[in-house]
Design a protein around this motif. Structure first.
Motif, short mmCIF file in Angstrom:
data_model
loop_
_atom_site.label_atom_id
_atom_site.label_comp_id
_atom_site.label_asym_id
_atom_site.label_seq_id
_atom_site.Cartn_x
_atom_site.Cartn_y
_atom_site.Cartn_z
N ALA A 109 6.16 15.80 -31.09
CA ALA A 109 6.13 14.76 -32.31
C ALA A 109 5.94 15.41 -33.33
N ARG A 110 4.93 16.25 -33.58
CA ARG A 110 4.48 16.85 -34.88
C ARG A 110 5.79 17.63 -35.42
N ALA A 111 6.18 18.39 -34.71
CA ALA A 111 7.33 19.38 -34.98
C ALA A 111 8.54 18.35 -35.66
N ALA A 112 8.69 17.22 -35.08
CA ALA A 112 9.81 16.32 -35.54
C ALA A 112 9.22 15.50 -36.64
N ARG A 113 8.19 15.82 -37.36
CA ARG A 113 7.51 15.13 -38.30
C ARG A 113 6.97 13.61 -38.19
N VAL A 114 6.80 13.54 -36.99
CA VAL A 114 6.06 11.88 -36.59
C VAL A 114 4.80 12.36 -37.10
N ARG A 115 4.22 11.36 -37.83
CA ARG A 115 2.91 11.58 -38.29
C ARG A 115 1.82 10.33 -37.95
#
Length: 225
Positions: A66-72
């Motif tokens: 999720a973080r790699a996909a820019r989910v903040r």
């Protein structure tokens, strides 16, 4: 508040989701890590509550992806794995908080509310712009008026520092520190020489001047005034 709960234990998921509903929050529940990851990227949530041991994709991998996909979205790990090393691993994977089972729902709710109150994380700019000058930090490319400008690595760093300080005076000392990592004055004309070369590339071929010398102080990069 919208909450995404990724938890494969049916009793825990029912207990937590009902508690959130009674507190006036909306809660979507997914039992599979892959499904939860997909949902985290396809819809906007205020907080994610994630178990570590999940089928399909474990909780750590869910959060890393999720973080790699820019989910903040802020993430709270809710899990029976509670050793110090486990908590550190969860936080380093991108989690924001960690609550060990068994837990009191009142504490879970308080932690979720605290995460939701945090100001949103601002994304680091990857493209800097001043007037018609652009600097792409990912592609390592400079353009002005759509025209590619070839820069040497040191010139690129110099321009980045000047653009980040848009409209402000960037002193010679600041440039020595941030571009050359000098914490002393080498008594050379290295700054002046590189600024002159940079100006020849980003200003001279164009009508408007962006890079200005502030006498006895430093330099300032800004749009024409």
């Amino acid at each position: 508040m919208r909450i995404l709960l990724i938890e494969d234990d049916r009793r825990t998921a029912d207990f937590v989701s009902k508690g959130f509903a009674q507190a006036g929050h909306s809660c979507d529940v997914f039992a599979d890590g892959r499904d939860g990851l997909f949902q985290s990227q396809s819809d906007a949530y205020d907080v994610m509550v994630v178990d570590r041991m999940l089928p399909g994709l474990d909780g750590l991998s869910v959060v890393r992806a999720a973080r790699a996909a820019r989910v903040r979205t802020p993430v709270l790990f809710l899990t029976a794995v509670g050793g110090v090393d486990d908590r550190v691993e969860g936080l380093e994977a991108g989690g924001d908080d960690y609550l060990v089972k068994p837990f009191a729902f009142s504490e879970l709710l308080a932690r979720v509310n605290a995460l939701a109150r945090r100001p949103p994380v601002q994304e680091q700019k990857t493209v800097l712009k001043v007037a018609d000058l652009e600097l792409d930090l990912i592609r390592r490319e400079a353009r002005r008026a759509g025209q590619v400008i070839e820069l040497q690595p040191r010139e690129f760093t110099l321009l980045e520092v000047l653009m980040r300080g848009e409209g402000r005076v960037v002193t010679r000392t600041m440039l020595l520190e941030h571009v050359w990592d000098f914490h002393f004055d080498p008594k050379t004309s290295v700054v002046e020489t590189h600024v002159s070369r940079l100006r020849a590339k980003i200003d001279k071929p164009f009508a408007a001047q962006l890079l200005h010398t502030i006498r006895n102080t430093g330099y300032s990069l800004h749009a024409p005034r």
